[in-house]
Design a protein around this motif. Structure first.
Motif, PDB file in Angstrom:
ATOM      1  N   HIS A 196      -8.635  12.709   0.719  1.00 27.85           N
ATOM      2  CA  HIS A 196      -9.920  11.439   1.253  1.00 27.85           C
ATOM      3  C   HIS A 196      -9.296  10.490   1.427  1.00 27.85           C
ATOM      4  O   HIS A 196      -9.129   9.639   2.652  1.00 27.85           O
ATOM      5  N   MET A 197      -8.421   9.257   0.924  1.00 26.31           N
ATOM      6  CA  MET A 197      -7.259   8.489   0.799  1.00 26.31           C
ATOM      7  C   MET A 197      -6.646   9.158   2.713  1.00 26.31           C
ATOM      8  O   MET A 197      -6.106   7.889   3.927  1.00 26.31           O
ATOM      9  N   TYR A 198      -5.967  10.176   2.317  1.00 28.57           N
ATOM     10  CA  TYR A 198      -4.595  10.381   3.874  1.00 28.57           C
ATOM     11  C   TYR A 198      -6.239  10.044   5.051  1.00 28.57           C
ATOM     12  O   TYR A 198      -5.976  10.092   5.974  1.00 28.57           O
TER      13      TYR A 198
ATOM     14  N   HIS B  85       1.149  -1.189   0.381  1.00 28.35           N
ATOM     15  CA  HIS B  85       0.126   0.085  -0.121  1.00 28.35           C
ATOM     16  C   HIS B  85       0.644   1.340   0.199  1.00 28.35           C
ATOM     17  O   HIS B  85       0.652   2.306  -1.159  1.00 28.35           O
ATOM     18  N   ILE B  86       1.440   1.464   0.629  1.00 25.13           N
ATOM     19  CA  ILE B  86       3.242   2.522   1.121  1.00 25.13           C
ATOM     20  C   ILE B  86       3.175   2.503  -0.544  1.00 25.13           C
ATOM     21  O   ILE B  86       3.684   3.535  -1.128  1.00 25.13           O
TER      22      ILE B  86
ATOM     23  N   ILE C 272       1.719  16.989   0.959  1.00 23.58           N
ATOM     24  CA  ILE C 272       1.369  15.926   1.323  1.00 23.58           C
ATOM     25  C   ILE C 272       1.643  14.693   0.804  1.00 23.58           C
ATOM     26  O   ILE C 272       1.331  13.562   2.097  1.00 23.58           O
ATOM     27  N   VAL C 273       2.966  14.028   0.475  1.00 27.29           N
ATOM     28  CA  VAL C 273       3.857  13.476   0.636  1.00 27.29           C
ATOM     29  C   VAL C 273       4.189  12.854   1.692  1.00 27.29           C
ATOM     30  O   VAL C 273       3.902  12.202   2.579  1.00 27.29           O
ATOM     31  N   LEU C 274       5.007  14.460   2.194  1.00 29.33           N
ATOM     32  CA  LEU C 274       5.233  13.795   3.021  1.00 29.33           C
ATOM     33  C   LEU C 274       4.340  13.604   4.620  1.00 29.33           C
ATOM     34  O   LEU C 274       4.677  13.081   5.570  1.00 29.33           O
TER      35      LEU C 274
ATOM     36  N   GLU D  92       4.652  10.566   6.704  1.00 31.37           N
ATOM     37  CA  GLU D  92       5.010  10.456   9.100  1.00 31.37           C
ATOM     38  C   GLU D  92       3.809   9.675   9.292  1.00 31.37           C
ATOM     39  O   GLU D  92       4.686   9.223   9.909  1.00 31.37           O
ATOM     40  N   LEU D  93       2.558  10.284   8.562  1.00 31.74           N
ATOM     41  CA  LEU D  93       1.364   8.397   9.482  1.00 31.74           C
ATOM     42  C   LEU D  93       2.194   7.388   8.748  1.00 31.74           C
ATOM     43  O   LEU D  93       1.405   7.090   9.711  1.00 31.74           O
TER      44      LEU D  93
END
Length: 168
Positions: A50-52, A14-15, A86-88, A92-93
């Motif tokens: 939404h995904m985040y 997924h990542i 967003i990539v960052l 982090e998540l």
């Protein structure tokens, strides 16, 4: 050879798949990322937001927060931010997820999930991770279709591509 739990292997996919697609979005830059389009979402940035939010929601639930409490946690609206930011945020998540999945939870533990829309269900933490992975796959497909609709090629994020990818 020590085998990693299948849910963690799928989470790593997924990542990788998100990173692969997000790298493509970075190449296309923010005008494509934020472009309004008549599609399943009004823009790619709205899909990614939404995904985040959903990835963040499941992080809280897998951490032991109830579904009702997790739904009340303030959601970080990300659709107006740059793709680079967003990539960052995702990185982090995902760092927090890796620590959680590798060190803090038993993925085979069965818990009661109580959703407002479907009710109570016993499920393992690994099933929750698998849901997260399939949810991401679904929306990466949305983004791929939206890119094609805008005249841009996407990238392959199939599981088999992950198997053979150079991830060093």
């Amino acid at each position: 050879m020590t085998r990693t739990h299948h849910a963690i292997e799928m989470f790593d996919y997924h990542i990788w798949a998100n990173k692969t697609l997000f790298n493509r979005l970075v190449e296309l830059q923010n005008d494509v990322y934020h472009q309004e389009i008549q599609s399943v979402f009004p823009s790619i940035s709205k899909v990614v937001s939404h995904m985040y939010i959903v990835d963040q929601l499941w992080f809280h639930i897998i951490s032991g927060v109830s579904m009702s409490e997790a739904l009340e946690i303030e959601k970080v609206e990300t659709d107006t931010r740059s793709i680079e930011k967003i990539v960052l945020m995702f990185q982090e998540l995902y760092d927090r997820y890796r620590d959680l999945l590798n060190n803090q939870v038993d993925l085979d533990e069965v818990v009661v999930l109580d959703t407002p829309w479907a009710g109570r269900r016993e499920t393992s933490l690994s099933e929750m991770v698998m849901h997260l992975v399939t949810h991401g796959s679904y929306h990466r497909g949305n983004i791929t279709a939206m890119l094609r609709q805008m005249g841009h090629p996407s990238v392959t994020t199939d599981l088999t591509s992950y198997w053979y990818a150079d991830r060093t």
